[in-house]
Design an enzyme around this catalytic site. Sequence first.
Site, PDB file in Angstrom:
ATOM      1  N   SER A   1     -42.503   3.926   1.845  1.00  0.00           N
ATOM      2  CA  SER A   1     -41.149   4.432   1.624  1.00  0.00           C
ATOM      3  C   SER A   1     -40.645   5.359   2.724  1.00  0.00           C
ATOM      4  O   SER A   1     -39.442   5.554   2.850  1.00  0.00           O
ATOM      5  CB  SER A   1     -41.081   5.139   0.269  1.00  0.00           C
ATOM      6  OG  SER A   1     -42.071   6.127   0.182  1.00  0.00           O
TER       7      SER A   1
ATOM      8  N   HIS B   1     -40.445  -0.227  -3.355  1.00  0.00           N
ATOM      9  CA  HIS B   1     -39.426  -0.511  -2.337  1.00  0.00           C
ATOM     10  C   HIS B   1     -39.420  -1.977  -1.909  1.00  0.00           C
ATOM     11  O   HIS B   1     -38.718  -2.340  -0.973  1.00  0.00           O
ATOM     12  CB  HIS B   1     -39.622   0.392  -1.119  1.00  0.00           C
ATOM     13  CG  HIS B   1     -39.167   1.794  -1.368  1.00  0.00           C
ATOM     14  ND1 HIS B   1     -37.851   2.186  -1.267  1.00  0.00           N
ATOM     15  CD2 HIS B   1     -39.851   2.896  -1.747  1.00  0.00           C
ATOM     16  CE1 HIS B   1     -37.750   3.472  -1.554  1.00  0.00           C
ATOM     17  NE2 HIS B   1     -38.948   3.926  -1.842  1.00  0.00           N
TER      18      HIS B   1
ATOM     19  N   LYS C   1     -34.738   1.563  -8.325  1.00  0.00           N
ATOM     20  CA  LYS C   1     -34.236   1.397  -6.955  1.00  0.00           C
ATOM     21  C   LYS C   1     -33.361   0.145  -6.911  1.00  0.00           C
ATOM     22  O   LYS C   1     -32.210   0.203  -7.334  1.00  0.00           O
ATOM     23  CB  LYS C   1     -35.397   1.369  -5.971  1.00  0.00           C
ATOM     24  CG  LYS C   1     -36.223   2.674  -6.042  1.00  0.00           C
ATOM     25  CD  LYS C   1     -37.259   2.769  -4.975  1.00  0.00           C
ATOM     26  CE  LYS C   1     -38.261   3.872  -5.200  1.00  0.00           C
ATOM     27  NZ  LYS C   1     -37.717   5.236  -5.244  1.00  0.00           N
TER      28      LYS C   1
HETATM   29  N1  PMP Z   1     -43.802   4.366  -5.874  1.00  0.00           N
HETATM   30  C1  PMP Z   1     -43.175   4.408  -4.698  1.00  0.00           C
HETATM   31  C2  PMP Z   1     -43.793   3.724  -3.526  1.00  0.00           C
HETATM   32  C3  PMP Z   1     -41.934   5.069  -4.585  1.00  0.00           C
HETATM   33  O1  PMP Z   1     -41.296   5.119  -3.415  1.00  0.00           O
HETATM   34  C4  PMP Z   1     -41.383   5.695  -5.720  1.00  0.00           C
HETATM   35  C5  PMP Z   1     -40.052   6.429  -5.689  1.00  0.00           C
HETATM   36  N2  PMP Z   1     -39.836   7.276  -4.652  1.00  0.00           N
HETATM   37  C6  PMP Z   1     -42.083   5.629  -6.919  1.00  0.00           C
HETATM   38  C7  PMP Z   1     -43.279   4.951  -6.974  1.00  0.00           C
HETATM   39  C8  PMP Z   1     -41.564   6.287  -8.154  1.00  0.00           C
HETATM   40  O2  PMP Z   1     -40.594   5.497  -8.769  1.00  0.00           O
HETATM   41  P1  PMP Z   1     -39.582   6.156  -9.786  1.00  0.00           P
HETATM   42  O3  PMP Z   1     -38.486   6.789  -8.983  1.00  0.00           O
HETATM   43  O4  PMP Z   1     -39.119   5.023 -10.629  1.00  0.00           O
HETATM   44  O5  PMP Z   1     -40.359   7.158 -10.569  1.00  0.00           O
END
Ligand code: PMP
Length: 413
Positions: free
Chosen positions: A197, A225, A256
């Site tokens: 990310s 992502h 997302k």
């Molecule tokens: N895993 C990854 C790789 C992420 O980038 C994110 C969000 N930044 C999450 C999990 C968490 O997802 P959520 O926003 O739905 O809690």
Amino acid sequence: MATTTQHTHANPLGFIEEELEGLRRQNLYRPLRIMSSAQGPVATVDGREVISLSSNDYLGLTHHPRLRQAALDAVRQFGAGSGAVRTIAGTMSLHEELEAELARFKGTEAVLTFQSGFTANTGVIPTITGEADLIVSDGLNHASIIDGMRLSKAPRVIYPHADVTALRDRLAEARSKGGPDGKPHRLLLVVTDGVFSMDGDIAPLPGIVEAAEEFGAAVMVDDAHASGVLGRNGRGSVDHFGLHGRVAIQVGTLSKAVGVLGGYVAGSQALRDLLIQRSRPFLFSTSAPPAVAAACLEAIRVFQEEPELIDRLWANTRRFKDELPRLGFNTGVSETPITPVMIGESAVAQEFSNRLFGEGIFAQPVVFPTVALDKARIRTIVTAAHTDDMLDRSLEAFSKVGRELGLIAGSRP
Ligand code: PMP
């Protein structure tokens, strides 16, 4: 009694102020920007209309008419909240429908949803790993994977980011040595983000799967992502690389590209059954409200029925991504709609972002501890909802601010 002790007694939380002061001194303090419009490619942020390059709303579904309608219908029929955790009285037909649709979409036996992608990771990892196991994790995995590992009794080893040779070495060593008692590990679990990310690079999943298969390890990929971005109709990194049936666990977010809120674990029926019995966020935290489940379900249908959104996302990505290095910026190793503009020092990244904001462009800096201290950057994400004109205006602003701060030499042709 000593004065310091008296002082501590008078204000036991005094250290908080000091910690904040320290963050401000190091340019690591991040005030919240407030959005007073809907999320979208143009949004009102801190009272100002700006082009946003900071959301994860890859396909523009946060404000898609079909999702809005699905949410409204669900509120009318089922009310505002679910009222309980799933295992008591909080499992609604909408949750089960969403899970069945997601399982069909991902091509797995079963899916279980969670309140967020974060709780999906912290729910699944400690449930399936214990003292007899070993978790082998990429060095740049997401915080929620790290927290999931912290909650597990399993020991863990970290392999250098995306380094399949190093991963293979760690697995070979684990297999030859066994656990602390010398017995073979019950489970070797390799965990990786599908798309990273902060850098926007794609995990080398084919190599990871091959190494795992050689040593009898299971692979878990977090596609937060990658869902809605990679693979047919956004089915994710496993589909992108044609690895169906070879990745045991796929974690995803519904927050997302799906545009709403929540997370899920896709895998076998037995995995789903065990998570329902044992996974702590599932057992001890209330399920998604009806409007959330219904809008997520509609989003998965939109993925399949409106493929032009993903085409547009990738056309926009190429347009924006190709131009930034031409302007003289370093965009690192990105291969996806996440394009970091590498800056280095936190103070310069903050200044860059503030000046962009002054030009009507909302692009947030990412600083320590999210990335290493000397790797501060502006992280941009283009979406399917951006127009050519919005992207051109954004590039002009990057060029102007980049020259003002002496980060790039030339001017835009
Ligand atoms: N895993 C990854 C790789 C992420 O980038 C994110 C969000 N930044 C999450 C999990 C968490 O997802 P959520 O926003 O739905 O809690």
